[in-house]
Design a protein around this motif. Structure first.
Motif, mmCIF file in Angstrom:
data_model
loop_
_atom_site.group_PDB
_atom_site.id
_atom_site.type_symbol
_atom_site.label_atom_id
_atom_site.label_comp_id
_atom_site.label_asym_id
_atom_site.label_seq_id
_atom_site.Cartn_x
_atom_site.Cartn_y
_atom_site.Cartn_z
ATOM 1 N N ARG A 115 0.829 -1.216 0.000
ATOM 2 C CA ARG A 115 0.000 0.000 0.000
ATOM 3 C C ARG A 115 0.856 1.256 0.000
ATOM 4 O O ARG A 115 0.588 2.228 -0.707
ATOM 5 N N SER A 116 1.916 1.249 0.811
ATOM 6 C CA SER A 116 2.778 2.434 0.889
ATOM 7 C C SER A 116 3.569 2.621 -0.406
ATOM 8 O O SER A 116 3.772 3.754 -0.845
ATOM 9 N N LEU A 117 3.984 1.532 -1.040
ATOM 10 C CA LEU A 117 4.690 1.639 -2.315
ATOM 11 C C LEU A 117 3.760 2.129 -3.416
ATOM 12 O O LEU A 117 4.162 2.913 -4.283
ATOM 13 N N GLU A 118 2.513 1.694 -3.368
ATOM 14 C CA GLU A 118 1.529 2.162 -4.340
ATOM 15 C C GLU A 118 1.327 3.675 -4.189
ATOM 16 O O GLU A 118 1.269 4.413 -5.173
ATOM 17 N N TYR A 119 1.247 4.125 -2.947
ATOM 18 C CA TYR A 119 1.154 5.563 -2.666
ATOM 19 C C TYR A 119 2.374 6.282 -3.256
ATOM 20 O O TYR A 119 2.252 7.305 -3.924
ATOM 21 N N PHE A 120 3.558 5.732 -3.018
ATOM 22 C CA PHE A 120 4.807 6.333 -3.483
ATOM 23 C C PHE A 120 4.837 6.425 -5.012
ATOM 24 O O PHE A 120 5.161 7.475 -5.570
ATOM 25 N N VAL A 121 4.487 5.339 -5.678
ATOM 26 C CA VAL A 121 4.514 5.308 -7.147
ATOM 27 C C VAL A 121 3.532 6.319 -7.723
ATOM 28 O O VAL A 121 3.846 7.065 -8.644
ATOM 29 N N GLN A 122 2.321 6.380 -7.159
ATOM 30 C CA GLN A 122 1.288 7.244 -7.741
ATOM 31 C C GLN A 122 1.440 8.720 -7.381
ATOM 32 O O GLN A 122 1.032 9.578 -8.145
ATOM 33 N N THR A 123 2.032 9.024 -6.244
ATOM 34 C CA THR A 123 2.121 10.429 -5.837
ATOM 35 C C THR A 123 3.508 11.036 -5.994
ATOM 36 O O THR A 123 3.643 12.254 -6.104
ATOM 37 N N LYS A 124 4.542 10.202 -5.997
ATOM 38 C CA LYS A 124 5.910 10.720 -6.043
ATOM 39 C C LYS A 124 6.656 10.246 -7.287
ATOM 40 O O LYS A 124 7.114 11.038 -8.094
ATOM 41 N N TYR A 125 6.746 8.930 -7.424
ATOM 42 C CA TYR A 125 7.578 8.371 -8.486
ATOM 43 C C TYR A 125 7.113 8.805 -9.868
ATOM 44 O O TYR A 125 7.917 9.048 -10.758
ATOM 45 N N LEU A 126 5.817 8.928 -10.034
ATOM 46 C CA LEU A 126 5.241 9.337 -11.314
ATOM 47 C C LEU A 126 5.853 10.650 -11.797
ATOM 48 O O LEU A 126 6.118 10.832 -12.982
ATOM 49 N N ASN A 127 6.134 11.556 -10.858
ATOM 50 C CA ASN A 127 6.698 12.869 -11.204
ATOM 51 C C ASN A 127 8.122 12.778 -11.741
ATOM 52 O O ASN A 127 8.606 13.711 -12.369
ATOM 53 N N TYR A 128 8.819 11.666 -11.473
ATOM 54 C CA TYR A 128 10.194 11.538 -11.928
ATOM 55 C C TYR A 128 10.295 11.301 -13.427
ATOM 56 O O TYR A 128 11.282 11.647 -14.041
ATOM 57 N N PHE A 129 9.276 10.663 -14.003
ATOM 58 C CA PHE A 129 9.417 10.332 -15.421
ATOM 59 C C PHE A 129 8.275 10.803 -16.310
ATOM 60 O O PHE A 129 8.278 10.584 -17.510
ATOM 61 N N ILE A 130 7.277 11.484 -15.734
ATOM 62 C CA ILE A 130 6.229 12.104 -16.535
ATOM 63 C C ILE A 130 6.193 13.583 -16.176
ATOM 64 O O ILE A 130 6.048 13.935 -15.003
ATOM 65 N N PRO A 131 6.341 14.461 -17.173
ATOM 66 C CA PRO A 131 6.333 15.904 -16.877
ATOM 67 C C PRO A 131 5.092 16.317 -16.080
ATOM 68 O O PRO A 131 4.004 15.774 -16.281
ATOM 69 N N ALA A 132 5.266 17.268 -15.198
ATOM 70 C CA ALA A 132 4.213 17.679 -14.257
ATOM 71 C C ALA A 132 2.914 18.086 -14.940
ATOM 72 O O ALA A 132 1.831 17.853 -14.409
#
Length: 198
Positions: A115-132
């Motif tokens: 659950r915490s990794l899913e939160y991380f991927v959707q709220t944080k990690y996504l910003n690393y490789f998809i422009p804001a």
């Protein structure tokens, strides 16, 4: 001390008490009453701050992941360096009590980590490789769940193997294994942006 400071201090005591209890007991066997007793607080204080003990651990893990995100952002990392930093920080900052519970094969622990990794991927990690300014479409939601699952599986297995591979090795492997998923999400975001601009 104001109410907010008091609430924050209570939450810290609650979290530290749970982590302490996990050093000698499997997470699933720990009761709220034990956490209350160890923290010196009444059960009502715990329930005022958290729905259940899963929320305590989930909030703690999300906090740790947010700290990792801050480090990654501060160092302006990209590509496989993000994954290397992630595994390096996990190895360095995850408390021994959580590590022990992963080895105890406690399914509940693994669910909360997911659950915490899913939160991380959707709220944080996504910003690393998809422009804001871009957003993913509904189909990319499945790709992100898949990315969370992959990251979770590798992280748990790496922990079970007592970190036999270095963070560099496991980070590079994860980057390679998730390449098509990341590419799919980026392509989906670009397609969605294109349609909006037509």
């Amino acid at each position: 001390m104001n109410i907010i400071d008091g609430q924050q201090q209570s939450k810290e005591w609650i979290t530290l008490s749970l982590l302490y209890l996990m050093e000698n007991k499997v997470y699933s066997d720990i009761k709220i009453t034990e956490i209350a007793k160890k923290s010196g607080l009444v059960r009502q204080t715990i329930y005022r701050n958290y729905q259940d003990k899963d929320d305590i651990l989930y909030e703690y893990l999300c906090h740790q992941l947010n700290m990792m995100d801050s480090e990654i952002t501060k160092d302006q990392l990209s590509g496989e360096a993000i994954f290397i930093a992630f595994f390096n920080m996990w190895k360095e900052f995850v408390p021994n009590s959580l590590f022990q519970n992963i080895h105890a094969a406690d399914r509940k622990i693994r669910q909360i980590i997911y659950r915490s990794l899913e939160y991380f991927v959707q709220t944080k990690y996504l910003n690393y490789f998809i422009p804001a300014q871009m957003s993913v479409g509904p189909l990319q939601h499945y790709a992100l769940r898949s990315l969370s699952s992959m990251l979770h599986g590798i992280l748990i297995e790496w922990s079970l193997q007592h970190y036999q591979q270095s963070p560099e090795e496991i980070g590079k492997l994860t980057y390679q294994l998730t390449d098509s998923t990341r590419e799919y999400c980026l392509q989906g975001a670009m397609d969605k942006e294109r349609k909006l601009n037509l």
